[in-house]
Design a protein around this motif. Structure first.
Motif, short mmCIF file in Angstrom:
data_model
loop_
_atom_site.label_atom_id
_atom_site.label_comp_id
_atom_site.label_asym_id
_atom_site.label_seq_id
_atom_site.Cartn_x
_atom_site.Cartn_y
_atom_site.Cartn_z
N ASP A 294 -3.44 4.67 11.48
CA ASP A 294 -4.65 4.53 12.30
C ASP A 294 -5.92 4.60 11.48
N GLY A 295 -5.83 5.18 10.29
CA GLY A 295 -7.03 5.38 9.48
C GLY A 295 -7.50 4.16 8.72
N PHE A 296 -6.72 3.07 8.73
CA PHE A 296 -7.09 1.90 7.95
C PHE A 296 -8.05 1.00 8.71
N LEU A 297 -9.03 0.47 7.95
CA LEU A 297 -9.90 -0.54 8.50
C LEU A 297 -9.15 -1.86 8.52
N GLY A 298 -9.34 -2.63 9.56
CA GLY A 298 -8.59 -3.86 9.72
C GLY A 298 -9.00 -4.95 8.74
N GLN A 299 -8.02 -5.77 8.38
CA GLN A 299 -8.23 -6.98 7.61
C GLN A 299 -7.42 -8.09 8.26
N HIS A 300 -7.86 -9.32 8.14
CA HIS A 300 -7.11 -10.41 8.73
C HIS A 300 -5.93 -10.81 7.86
N ASP A 301 -6.08 -10.66 6.54
CA ASP A 301 -5.02 -11.03 5.61
C ASP A 301 -3.92 -9.97 5.63
N VAL A 302 -2.71 -10.37 6.02
CA VAL A 302 -1.62 -9.41 6.19
C VAL A 302 -1.25 -8.76 4.87
N ILE A 303 -0.96 -9.56 3.85
CA ILE A 303 -0.55 -8.98 2.58
C ILE A 303 -1.67 -8.16 1.96
N GLY A 304 -2.91 -8.59 2.14
CA GLY A 304 -4.03 -7.81 1.64
C GLY A 304 -4.10 -6.43 2.27
N MET A 305 -3.92 -6.37 3.58
CA MET A 305 -3.94 -5.08 4.28
C MET A 305 -2.78 -4.20 3.84
N LEU A 306 -1.60 -4.83 3.65
CA LEU A 306 -0.44 -4.05 3.22
C LEU A 306 -0.62 -3.51 1.80
N ARG A 307 -1.29 -4.26 0.95
CA ARG A 307 -1.56 -3.76 -0.40
C ARG A 307 -2.46 -2.53 -0.36
N VAL A 308 -3.44 -2.55 0.52
CA VAL A 308 -4.30 -1.38 0.66
C VAL A 308 -3.47 -0.18 1.10
N MET A 309 -2.58 -0.38 2.06
CA MET A 309 -1.70 0.71 2.48
C MET A 309 -0.85 1.22 1.33
N ALA A 310 -0.22 0.29 0.60
CA ALA A 310 0.72 0.67 -0.45
C ALA A 310 0.04 1.45 -1.58
N THR A 311 -1.23 1.20 -1.79
CA THR A 311 -1.94 1.90 -2.87
C THR A 311 -2.61 3.18 -2.39
N ASN A 312 -2.46 3.50 -1.12
CA ASN A 312 -3.09 4.72 -0.58
C ASN A 312 -2.08 5.51 0.26
N LEU A 313 -0.88 5.67 -0.27
CA LEU A 313 0.17 6.33 0.49
C LEU A 313 -0.10 7.83 0.65
N PRO A 314 0.30 8.40 1.77
CA PRO A 314 0.14 9.84 1.96
C PRO A 314 1.11 10.63 1.09
N LYS A 315 0.82 11.89 0.88
CA LYS A 315 1.61 12.71 -0.04
C LYS A 315 3.03 12.96 0.45
N PHE A 316 3.26 12.89 1.76
CA PHE A 316 4.59 13.21 2.26
C PHE A 316 5.60 12.07 2.05
N VAL A 317 5.12 10.89 1.65
CA VAL A 317 6.02 9.75 1.44
C VAL A 317 6.82 9.96 0.15
N PRO A 318 8.11 9.70 0.14
CA PRO A 318 8.94 9.91 -1.06
C PRO A 318 8.44 9.13 -2.26
N SER A 319 8.66 9.70 -3.44
CA SER A 319 8.27 9.03 -4.68
C SER A 319 9.03 7.72 -4.83
N GLY A 320 8.41 6.77 -5.46
CA GLY A 320 9.01 5.46 -5.65
C GLY A 320 8.65 4.46 -4.58
#
Length: 337
Positions: A294-320
């Motif tokens: 919910d904290g992400f600002l929207g983007q129209h480009d799907v892969i672009g938005m997913l890259r932002v997510m992937a580079t800002n993962l929360p600490k509880f997500v497993p390594s790798g």
């Protein structure tokens, strides 16, 4: 409209004979694993218009995500998805090899994704929606947050018009897609669903999250990069992927459809205690994960938005997870061009 059916299997997927009978033209992509019996390849080739992706062939494809996914995991389905995208699929249907389709299966899915068609009917609205609550006997969908009082809480039904569909989740009869806790305690078997599901209902991801799975589900090509199944997420790999997809769908004004087509699940043998252990991490963090999305600002480009997510993962997500996610997005970018 080009339609692809994807799955992974460690069996000879005999159920594909029925899928092929229901649609002689659909392309099928089967991602084998190290435990898949050798005779599965000949079976798939004999079906026609079926791409059998042996482990050796998958290794030759050069996908960056392949070895990061690993082997002996249902997440090999990701390779089948990449190959379906490379082929040019407009709609991807994901099933398991124990999902027996009811008649008119592909027709039901294709009609939802026609460009000139929008859904007019009923919308379920609330913080979290559990489509399995509308089955009989009532069950709880795997992935529904256990923190809520019960799976029908807080849902209201309203009319909706011109709802465009991005994901369609078909319902599972027989052995439903429920949690290991419910399987151990109740041993449910579903034979009926509400008339709401027979008619079809939708949710708007701007208002409502729902746990969706990788069985009997269809999604539009544009959303395919959202459906990375991360092995370290355990039996919530598909659930978390569906939440990512629903977050992206908000930016495109798309809805999730629930209802037909139905499948009967004659579930393969499972170790329920192992399933229970594989669900613990996902169940513990699902509300945190949704809040993070919910904290992400929207983007129209799907892969672009997913890259932002992937580079800002929360600490509880497993390594790798970050390395795999970014590699997956690189692979998606290549096959979608």
């Amino acid at each position: 409209m080009k339609t692809a059916l994807i799955l992974t299997t460690i069996n000879v997927p005999t159920v594909l004979q029925l899928y092929r009978k229901l649609d002689p033209d659909v392309r099928v992509f089967v991602a084998a694993d190290l435990k898949t019996p050798p005779e599965a390849q000949a079976f798939c080739v004999d079906l026609g218009r079926t791409y059998y992706l042996s482990p050796e062939y998958q290794k030759s494809l050069g996908y960056a995500c392949s070895e990061l996914i690993g082997w002996n995991t249902i997440s090999r389905r990701n390779i089948a998805l990449l190959e379906a995208l490379k082929w040019g699929a407009d709609v991807i249907v994901s099933v398991d090899d124990d999902n027996i389709p009811l008649p008119l299966f592909f027709w039901d899915y294709r009609i939802m994704f026609k460009n000139d068609l929008a859904f007019d009917g009923i919308k379920a609205q609330g913080a979290w929606f559990d489509p399995a609550y509308l089955s009989f006997p009532r069950v709880v969908q795997r992935g529904f947050p256990q923190h809520t009082s019960f799976s029908g809480a807080g849902i209201v039904y309203k009319s909706v018009t011109d709802a465009r569909i991005g994901i369609a989740q078909g319902m599972i009869l027989g052995d439903p897609d429920t949690s290991a806790v419910d399987r151990i305690s109740q041993h449910p078997e579903v034979h009926q669903v509400s008339e709401l599901l027979r008619a079809g209902i939708v949710t708007d991801p701007k208002e409502t999250y729902a746990p969706l799975n990788s069985q009997n589900i269809a999604f539009a090509r544009d959303l395919a990069p959202c459906f990375l199944m991360v092995p370290s997420f355990g039996r919530y790999d598909d659930i978390y992927a569906s939440l990512v997809a629903q977050r992206v769908m908000r930016e495109r004004g798309l809805h999730v459809h629930y209802g037909q087509p139905f499948v009967w699940q004659q579930r393969n043998q499972h170790n329920l205690l192992k399933d229970l252990a594989q669900e613990q991490w996902g169940a513990e963090h699902i509300l945190e994960f949704a809040a993070w999305l919910d904290g992400f600002l929207g983007q129209h480009d799907v892969i672009g938005m997913l890259r932002v997510m992937a580079t800002n993962l929360p600490k509880f997500v497993p390594s790798g997870t970050q390395e795999l996610w970014l590699a997956w997005l690189d692979d998606c970018s290549k096959v979608i061009q």
